[in-house]
Design a protein around this motif. Structure first.
Motif, PDB file in Angstrom:
ATOM      1  N   PHE A 199      -3.883   8.327 -11.974  1.00 55.94           N
ATOM      2  CA  PHE A 199      -4.138   7.157 -11.158  1.00 55.94           C
ATOM      3  C   PHE A 199      -5.298   6.346 -11.722  1.00 55.94           C
ATOM      4  CE2 PHE A 199      -1.958   9.847  -8.125  1.00 55.94           C
ATOM      5  CZ  PHE A 199      -1.158   8.934  -7.459  1.00 55.94           C
ATOM      6  N   SER A 200      -5.175   5.024 -11.595  1.00 57.32           N
ATOM      7  CA  SER A 200      -6.298   4.164 -11.941  1.00 57.32           C
ATOM      8  C   SER A 200      -7.020   3.782 -10.660  1.00 57.32           C
ATOM      9  CB  SER A 200      -5.801   2.900 -12.650  1.00 57.32           C
ATOM     10  OG  SER A 200      -4.951   2.155 -11.808  1.00 57.32           O
ATOM     11  N   VAL A 201      -8.309   3.450 -10.756  1.00 58.91           N
ATOM     12  CA  VAL A 201      -9.106   3.093  -9.587  1.00 58.91           C
ATOM     13  C   VAL A 201      -9.702   1.719  -9.804  1.00 58.91           C
ATOM     14  CG1 VAL A 201     -11.052   3.762  -8.133  1.00 58.91           C
ATOM     15  CG2 VAL A 201      -9.652   5.522  -9.200  1.00 58.91           C
ATOM     16  N   SER A 202      -9.329   0.775  -8.944  1.00 58.70           N
ATOM     17  CA  SER A 202      -9.870  -0.581  -9.062  1.00 58.70           C
ATOM     18  C   SER A 202     -11.234  -0.658  -8.396  1.00 58.70           C
ATOM     19  CB  SER A 202      -8.919  -1.578  -8.389  1.00 58.70           C
ATOM     20  OG  SER A 202      -8.897  -1.374  -6.994  1.00 58.70           O
ATOM     21  N   ARG A 203     -11.982  -1.738  -8.663  1.00 57.66           N
ATOM     22  CA  ARG A 203     -13.281  -1.933  -8.016  1.00 57.66           C
ATOM     23  C   ARG A 203     -13.118  -1.960  -6.506  1.00 57.66           C
ATOM     24  NH1 ARG A 203     -17.587  -3.980 -10.773  1.00 57.66           N
ATOM     25  NH2 ARG A 203     -18.193  -5.208  -8.960  1.00 57.66           N
ATOM     26  N   GLU A 204     -12.060  -2.619  -6.029  1.00 61.61           N
ATOM     27  CA  GLU A 204     -11.838  -2.683  -4.593  1.00 61.61           C
ATOM     28  C   GLU A 204     -11.565  -1.292  -4.030  1.00 61.61           C
ATOM     29  OE1 GLU A 204      -9.217  -5.391  -1.559  1.00 61.61           O
ATOM     30  OE2 GLU A 204      -8.235  -4.598  -3.326  1.00 61.61           O
ATOM     31  N   ASP A 231      -1.614  -0.835  -3.707  1.00 59.36           N
ATOM     32  CA  ASP A 231      -1.935  -1.817  -4.744  1.00 59.36           C
ATOM     33  C   ASP A 231      -0.706  -1.967  -5.633  1.00 59.36           C
ATOM     34  OD1 ASP A 231      -2.777  -3.185  -6.996  1.00 59.36           O
ATOM     35  OD2 ASP A 231      -4.583  -1.986  -7.303  1.00 59.36           O
ATOM     36  N   ALA A 232       0.072  -3.020  -5.368  1.00 61.59           N
ATOM     37  CA  ALA A 232       1.329  -3.208  -6.090  1.00 61.59           C
ATOM     38  C   ALA A 232       1.103  -3.619  -7.533  1.00 61.59           C
ATOM     39  CB  ALA A 232       2.176  -4.258  -5.369  1.00 61.59           C
ATOM     40  N   VAL A 233      -0.031  -4.198  -7.836  1.00 62.62           N
ATOM     41  CA  VAL A 233      -0.315  -4.639  -9.203  1.00 62.62           C
ATOM     42  C   VAL A 233      -0.520  -3.431 -10.116  1.00 62.62           C
ATOM     43  CG1 VAL A 233      -1.904  -5.940 -10.669  1.00 62.62           C
ATOM     44  CG2 VAL A 233      -1.326  -6.784  -8.375  1.00 62.62           C
ATOM     45  N   ASN A 234      -1.273  -2.442  -9.613  1.00 60.66           N
ATOM     46  CA  ASN A 234      -1.594  -1.273 -10.422  1.00 60.66           C
ATOM     47  C   ASN A 234      -0.810  -0.025 -10.015  1.00 60.66           C
ATOM     48  OD1 ASN A 234      -3.856  -2.438 -12.060  1.00 60.66           O
ATOM     49  ND2 ASN A 234      -4.724  -2.735 -10.016  1.00 60.66           N
ATOM     50  N   ASN A 235       0.072  -0.162  -9.013  1.00 65.18           N
ATOM     51  CA  ASN A 235       0.868   0.959  -8.518  1.00 65.18           C
ATOM     52  C   ASN A 235      -0.019   2.132  -8.111  1.00 65.18           C
ATOM     53  OD1 ASN A 235       3.337   2.193  -7.819  1.00 65.18           O
ATOM     54  ND2 ASN A 235       3.378   3.313  -9.761  1.00 65.18           N
ATOM     55  N   TYR A 281       1.196  -7.743   4.037  1.00 61.82           N
ATOM     56  CA  TYR A 281       1.021  -7.966   2.596  1.00 61.82           C
ATOM     57  C   TYR A 281       0.074  -9.136   2.344  1.00 61.82           C
ATOM     58  CZ  TYR A 281       1.777  -9.274  -2.220  1.00 61.82           C
ATOM     59  OH  TYR A 281       1.574  -9.603  -3.539  1.00 61.82           O
ATOM     60  N   ARG A 282      -0.822  -8.951   1.360  1.00 59.98           N
ATOM     61  CA  ARG A 282      -1.717 -10.025   0.959  1.00 59.98           C
ATOM     62  C   ARG A 282      -2.196  -9.790  -0.464  1.00 59.98           C
ATOM     63  NH1 ARG A 282      -6.397 -10.052   4.708  1.00 59.98           N
ATOM     64  NH2 ARG A 282      -7.131  -8.286   3.463  1.00 59.98           N
ATOM     65  N   SER A 283      -2.014 -10.783  -1.320  1.00 55.48           N
ATOM     66  CA  SER A 283      -2.641 -10.831  -2.646  1.00 55.48           C
ATOM     67  C   SER A 283      -2.471  -9.547  -3.447  1.00 55.48           C
ATOM     68  CB  SER A 283      -4.136 -11.152  -2.506  1.00 55.48           C
ATOM     69  OG  SER A 283      -4.319 -12.372  -1.836  1.00 55.48           O
ATOM     70  N   GLY A 284      -1.236  -9.073  -3.560  1.00 55.21           N
ATOM     71  CA  GLY A 284      -0.970  -7.917  -4.399  1.00 55.21           C
ATOM     72  C   GLY A 284      -1.109  -6.586  -3.716  1.00 55.21           C
ATOM     73  N   THR A 285      -1.486  -6.560  -2.430  1.00 56.10           N
ATOM     74  CA  THR A 285      -1.680  -5.315  -1.705  1.00 56.10           C
ATOM     75  C   THR A 285      -0.887  -5.319  -0.412  1.00 56.10           C
ATOM     76  OG1 THR A 285      -3.908  -4.988  -2.600  1.00 56.10           O
ATOM     77  CG2 THR A 285      -3.361  -3.790  -0.597  1.00 56.10           C
ATOM     78  N   CYS A 286      -0.184  -4.225  -0.139  1.00 63.35           N
ATOM     79  CA  CYS A 286       0.484  -4.036   1.143  1.00 63.35           C
ATOM     80  C   CYS A 286      -0.317  -3.021   1.946  1.00 63.35           C
ATOM     81  CB  CYS A 286       1.912  -3.551   0.964  1.00 63.35           C
ATOM     82  SG  CYS A 286       2.790  -3.319   2.534  1.00 63.35           S
ATOM     83  N   PHE A 287      -0.915  -3.476   3.030  1.00 61.40           N
ATOM     84  CA  PHE A 287      -1.630  -2.597   3.942  1.00 61.40           C
ATOM     85  C   PHE A 287      -0.640  -2.085   4.982  1.00 61.40           C
ATOM     86  CE2 PHE A 287      -4.732  -5.591   2.308  1.00 61.40           C
ATOM     87  CZ  PHE A 287      -5.817  -4.793   1.992  1.00 61.40           C
ATOM     88  N   PHE A 288      -0.679  -0.790   5.272  1.00 67.13           N
ATOM     89  CA  PHE A 288       0.183  -0.270   6.324  1.00 67.13           C
ATOM     90  C   PHE A 288      -0.485   0.909   7.018  1.00 67.13           C
ATOM     91  CE2 PHE A 288       1.428   2.076   2.549  1.00 67.13           C
ATOM     92  CZ  PHE A 288       1.706   3.367   2.992  1.00 67.13           C
ATOM     93  N   ALA A 289      -0.169   1.053   8.306  1.00 64.67           N
ATOM     94  CA  ALA A 289      -0.781   2.087   9.129  1.00 64.67           C
ATOM     95  C   ALA A 289       0.079   3.344   9.132  1.00 64.67           C
ATOM     96  CB  ALA A 289      -0.969   1.578  10.550  1.00 64.67           C
ATOM     97  N   ALA A 290      -0.578   4.488   9.252  1.00 66.78           N
ATOM     98  CA  ALA A 290       0.098   5.779   9.419  1.00 66.78           C
ATOM     99  C   ALA A 290      -0.496   6.424  10.661  1.00 66.78           C
ATOM    100  CB  ALA A 290      -0.100   6.657   8.190  1.00 66.78           C
ATOM    101  N   ALA A 291       0.208   6.307  11.779  1.00 63.37           N
ATOM    102  CA  ALA A 291      -0.331   6.768  13.055  1.00 63.37           C
ATOM    103  C   ALA A 291      -0.521   8.274  13.070  1.00 63.37           C
ATOM    104  CB  ALA A 291       0.583   6.340  14.194  1.00 63.37           C
ATOM    105  N   GLY A 292       0.379   9.014  12.415  1.00 61.54           N
ATOM    106  CA  GLY A 292       0.274  10.463  12.416  1.00 61.54           C
ATOM    107  C   GLY A 292      -0.919  10.976  11.634  1.00 61.54           C
ATOM    108  N   GLU A 293      -1.538  10.129  10.844  1.00 58.40           N
ATOM    109  CA  GLU A 293      -2.694  10.504  10.041  1.00 58.40           C
ATOM    110  C   GLU A 293      -3.943   9.725  10.435  1.00 58.40           C
ATOM    111  OE1 GLU A 293      -1.546  10.017   5.965  1.00 58.40           O
ATOM    112  OE2 GLU A 293       0.443  10.853   6.324  1.00 58.40           O
TER     113      GLU A 293
END
Length: 383
Positions: free
Chosen positions: A22-27, A276-280, A257-269
């Motif tokens: 995995f790669s790690v972005s600054r964000e 990060d769709a740009v860097n997978n 979805y915003r600017s290359g990233t899909c944020f989503f919730a996981a209620a069970g966790e």
């Protein structure tokens, strides 16, 4: 290594992150968000609608289940859930799902003029079941998702001029939310079951959801890959069980979805993920278990403001909508009092970003017949 720790390593860039590729972005390094002082300060005592808001903000009731929307003949649906806003000339339209069962679900819409006055209300989908969340498209339709085994995605017209269309190619499973990624021309989909998956639909022709490939996010050779689901119709085997390496996420909820990233919730966790769709790379944007005083629990519907803030509604907790800032601070934005047997959902901004819509699905009664849809106005930050 357990999946939870595997993902945490991927996010924080420690221990096994390099070995897993995995790669790690600054964000990503800044994730996950931590409790702090939000951009609007403390919540004030409840207003006349029982809502605690920051200074300068006000609320009004837009619609109540079983009652006519003000100035119209349309009776508001039960169990209001996911929603979104669409530009309509100088005004806008707010669409809202109904999570009623047994063919009593669907979607309704409320039209507003430029001053926020209600000018019309009407149905845009009927006869479906458990319409939970969904997602707006750039071509101005609403994807409404059925949340039951082998449920479907229906594409609806917020203006009510075109008949709603089912899209079985997008998979038959316990759908929750949809988030459109126009850069990669895909639609991300969440699944609300304990061993659910994170999917994307790749249409054969962009803006046409009638045909294409349903793919599931999987772990393979130390990294993340998208793998075709062999049978999206789930005729014999559930979609989440068709790919052995599929990444399982407990009770996927709202997506944004915003600017290359899909944020989503996981209620069970009790987490909010950031794909990060740009860097997978799959990051954890918020984890309730990271802090003893974390304000956000029961993560559910998500929306975003142009400034970069995320607004996450609670199903449970203390009935709050919390804000997660680009600086990775999480704090309450509003709290609904006297409705502990309900859940908050349908968060969506009007086109100007000055009004936030949301629903209390069961209101004070704790029943689907008690739903209330609200509007909050005020000095939402723009920069």
């Amino acid at each position: 290594m357990q999946r939870r720790n595997f993902l945490r390593a991927a996010v924080l860039g420690v221990g096994t992150s390099v070995a897993f590729g995995f790669s790690v972005s600054r964000e990503a390094i800044a994730f996950p968000a931590e409790p702090g002082t939000g951009p609007y300060g403390q919540l004030l005592p409840p207003d006349a609608n029982g809502i605690m808001l920051p200074k300068g903000f006000t609320s009004r009731v837009v619609a109540r289940t079983g009652q006519k929307v003000a100035g119209t003949d349309h009776v508001w649906h039960g169990a209001p859930d996911g929603g979104a806003c669409f530009v309509d000339g100088d005004g806008w339209i707010y669409v809202s799902n109904s999570e009623e069962y047994d063919g009593k679900g669907g979607v309704s819409a409320v039209r507003f003029d430029s001053a926020g006055g209600i000018t019309a209300a009407y149905p845009i989908l009927a006869g479906t079941s458990v319409n939970c969340s969904g997602g707006a498209t750039p071509w101005n339709t609403w994807l409404s998702c059925e949340e039951f085994d082998r449920g479907q995605v229906f594409e609806t017209d917020p203006w009510g001029r075109k008949e709603a269309v089912a899209h079985p190619a997008m998979g038959r499973f316990t759908h929750e939310a949809a988030a459109v990624d126009p850069e990669r021309e895909v639609v991300y989909l969440t699944e609300d079951v304990s061993d659910g998956c994170f999917y994307r639909f790749v249409p054969t022709t962009w803006e046409d959801m009638s045909a294409g490939a349903l793919q599931v996010l999987a772990e393979r050779d130390g990294g993340l890959v998208w793998v075709d689901v062999p049978d999206p119709s789930a005729a014999d085997t559930a979609t989440r069980h068709q790919v052995a390496e599929a990444l399982h996420i407990s009770h996927g909820e709202g997506a944004y979805y915003r600017s290359g990233t899909c944020f989503f919730a996981a209620a069970g966790e009790n987490r909010v993920y950031a794909y990060d769709a740009v860097n997978n790379v799959l990051n954890v944007a918020y984890d309730h278990d990271d802090s003893a005083d974390a304000p956000l629990t029961g993560v559910d519907n998500i929306t975003g403001a142009a400034v970069g803030d995320l607004y996450v509604a609670e199903d449970g907790g203390n009935m709050e909508v919390c804000v997660i800032t680009p600086d990775d601070v999480v704090a309450p934005f509003l709290r609904v009092t006297g409705q502990d047997l309900s859940e908050l959902c349908g968060v969506a901004f009007d086109p100007s970003g000055d009004r936030l819509y949301f629903s209390s699905q069961r209101g004070a009664t704790g029943e689907n017949s008690g739903g209330i849809t609200y509007e909050v106005s005020g000095p939402f930050r723009k920069s």
